[in-house]
Design a protein around this motif. Structure first.
Motif, short mmCIF file in Angstrom:
data_model
loop_
_atom_site.label_atom_id
_atom_site.label_comp_id
_atom_site.label_asym_id
_atom_site.label_seq_id
_atom_site.Cartn_x
_atom_site.Cartn_y
_atom_site.Cartn_z
N SER A 243 49.21 42.42 48.04
CA SER A 243 48.98 41.13 47.39
C SER A 243 47.53 41.00 46.92
CB SER A 243 49.35 40.02 48.38
OG SER A 243 48.78 38.81 47.97
N ALA A 244 46.59 41.43 47.76
CA ALA A 244 45.17 41.34 47.39
C ALA A 244 44.89 42.11 46.11
CB ALA A 244 44.30 41.87 48.53
N LEU A 245 45.53 43.27 45.98
CA LEU A 245 45.28 44.11 44.80
C LEU A 245 45.73 43.45 43.50
CD1 LEU A 245 46.19 47.58 46.33
CD2 LEU A 245 44.01 47.01 45.25
N THR A 246 46.65 42.50 43.60
CA THR A 246 47.11 41.83 42.37
C THR A 246 46.20 40.64 42.00
OG1 THR A 246 48.50 40.24 43.53
CG2 THR A 246 49.53 42.35 42.94
N GLN A 247 45.31 40.28 42.91
CA GLN A 247 44.55 39.04 42.70
C GLN A 247 43.09 39.25 42.32
OE1 GLN A 247 45.04 36.07 45.87
NE2 GLN A 247 46.59 37.41 46.76
N ALA A 248 42.59 40.48 42.46
CA ALA A 248 41.14 40.62 42.38
C ALA A 248 40.73 41.86 41.60
CB ALA A 248 40.57 40.69 43.79
N ASP A 249 39.49 41.85 41.15
CA ASP A 249 38.92 43.04 40.49
C ASP A 249 38.53 44.08 41.52
OD1 ASP A 249 38.76 41.79 37.79
OD2 ASP A 249 37.39 40.43 38.84
N LEU A 250 38.17 43.58 42.70
CA LEU A 250 37.74 44.47 43.78
C LEU A 250 38.31 43.90 45.07
CD1 LEU A 250 35.79 46.74 44.85
CD2 LEU A 250 34.01 45.00 44.94
N VAL A 251 38.90 44.77 45.90
CA VAL A 251 39.37 44.32 47.21
C VAL A 251 38.46 44.94 48.26
CG1 VAL A 251 41.26 44.31 48.87
CG2 VAL A 251 41.75 44.14 46.41
#
Ligand SMILES: Nc1nc2c(c(=O)[nH]1)N[C@H]1C(S)=C(S)[C@@H](COP(=O)(O)OP(=O)(O)OC[C@H]3O[C@@H](n4cnc5c(N)ncnc54)[C@H](O)[C@@H]3O)O[C@H]1N2
Ligand code: MOO
Ligand SMILES: [Mg+2]
Length: 414
Positions: A243-251
């Motif tokens: 989920s984080a990978l779909t929301q941000a430029d960098l996780v």
């Protein structure tokens, strides 16, 4: 596991980071909100700077030719034709034998080419005595001598500081095209972690990394997305990472990247189809650093080690450069180490590049570095507080003597 040298890891991370797009990832912000933002387009102005010839002194506008021989003993006497306060347009032309009174910032009248400062004059009922011959064009700030209309004024990719704000204001740039802030998702892994409001039970600790990393991301110009704590449970962690990978430029995650039975981050990244070009770096603290790219998303994943000092050292050493590139900055991505005189001996194991925290001070003869008192364990976040520099002991070296020069990474601006 083979440990990658720090400079190699930094170069590889920078290679993997794709900067924001100057067109798609651009927004306009009002000038007063532009401090610290990164310009997404070159700025130019239709104005010359100065906009017109003007005076650098309070004095008199003259024709240089008229006053060539002027001395205290043999002053040249000129007739005053006009007074021109700053902000007023001259009404007359200065002809031979004439002068105009003007002030710092006043427009130069036609016909005049030189300013005589008032200290070198004596005014007397409608006339002025010039007591000293000026250099041609003295104290005239020539139109266009600082900047010519249409030339580049500020480059794309520059971080806006106070001086840049002054320039943009002078050029009447009310709305500034800047890159949007890069979105950085923050995940803390660990079943022992609780948020700062939760009463601590036995074995529990506060998720300090989330707060620290959010602060550092903001300080670096990013927008932190605090996604909270995920227990060391593979299905939950997998869902949170995906989920984080779909929301941000960098996780950025912290914890779970070493080799313990509850360290699941690397396995999950591989399960998700990730490529892991970095899994360990030769730095102390900060060895188990994971970097992953995933085919289905441009987001980069950086798994920081969980130890509080390790997480922050990896942020300063590797994430801050990545964020500078990601945010659209055209240059200056790499950390800028400074040489400092070491106050006490620094000790290291020699196996990894070792970072020791302390006080960096600027003195008359350059910087000095004082090691923080107390334990330099990667778990000790207490004495990291109120420090502002990381001294580096290179690989293969076990000591840096007192009074020797040490390289220090300043921590002021992350
Ligand atoms: N057998 C080995 N054990 C360890 C090695 C090793 O090479 N062999 N490496 C050590 C090093 S070096 C580091 S650094 C840590 C890295 O550990 P992980 O990234 O796996 O992190 P965790 O095990 O989850 O936690 C480590 C430590 O940090 C605390 N922690 C975790 N998250 C947070 C947080 N958000 N806020 C505050 N503190 C946090 C956690 O409670 C642990 O104490 O591994 C060594 N072990
Ligand atoms: O790398 Mo670990 O950070 O030495 O504690
Ligand atoms: Mg672990």
């Amino acid at each position: 596991m083979a440990m990658m040298p720090a400079t190699e890891a930094e170069a590889l991370i920078l290679q993997l980071v794709q900067p924001l797009d100057p067109l798609q990832d651009r927004e306009q912000v009002p000038l007063p909100q532009a401090l610290g933002r990164v310009l997404a387009a070159e700025i130019s102005s239709h104005l010359d700077f100065p906009h017109w010839d003007n005076s650098a002194m309070d004095g008199y506008a003259v024709r240089c030719q008229d006053v060539q021989g002027a001395t205290t003993e043999a002053p040249v006497v000129l007739t005053l034709i006009e007074e021109i306060p700053a902000g007023q347009v001259p009404q007359q032309t200065v002809h031979p034998g004439q002068a105009a009174r003007l002030f710092t910032g006043s427009m130069l009248p036609a016909g005049a080419d030189t300013v005589v400062m008032q200290e070198h004059t004596q005014a007397q009922s409608g006339r002025v005595h010039i007591l000293q011959a000026p250099q041609p064009q003295a104290f005239v700030r020539q139109r266009g001598s600082y900047y010519r209309a249409g030339d580049p004024l500020l480059p794309a990719g520059g971080v806006l500081g106070g001086a840049d704000i002054a320039v943009l204001a002078a050029a009447q740039c009310a709305q500034v095209p800047v890159y949007r802030r890069p979105r950085v998702a923050l995940l803390s892994t660990g079943s022992e972690l609780v948020s700062l409001e939760t009463p601590l039970g036995p074995g529990q600790i506060v998720d300090s990394n989330q707060y620290a990393l959010a602060a550092l991301v903001s300080q670096a110009g990013g927008e932190p997305l605090c996604l909270g704590i995920v227990p060391d449970d593979p299905p939950q962690l997998r869902a949170a990472i995906a989920s984080a990978l779909t929301q941000a430029d960098l996780v950025l995650s912290s914890g779970g990247v070493s080799g313990g039975d509850y360290d699941h981050v690397d396995t999950i990244l591989k399960d998700l189809g990730g490529t892991l070009p970095i899994r360990a770096v030769a730095v102390k603290p900060g060895k188990p650093l994971t970097v992953a790219t995933l085919a289905h998303t441009p987001s980069l994943y950086i798994g920081l080690p969980g130890n509080p000092v390790s997480a922050l050292v990896c942020f300063w050493r590797f994430v801050a450069p990545a964020l500078r590139k990601l945010s659209g900055q055209a240059r200056g991505w790499s950390p800028a180490f400074v040489p400092a005189t070491n106050e006490q001996p620094l000790r290291a194991g020699g196996q990894r590049e070792t970072y020791l925290w302390g006080q960096l001070r600027a003195g008359q003869d350059g910087y000095s570095f004082r090691l923080a008192a107390g334990s330099h364990s990667s778990g000790n976040l207490i004495n990291l507080a109120q420090t502002n520099g990381l001294a580096v002991v290179p690989i293969g070296q076990r000591q840096i003597a007192a009074a020797a020069i040490v390289r220090v990474l300043p921590l002021g601006g992350a």
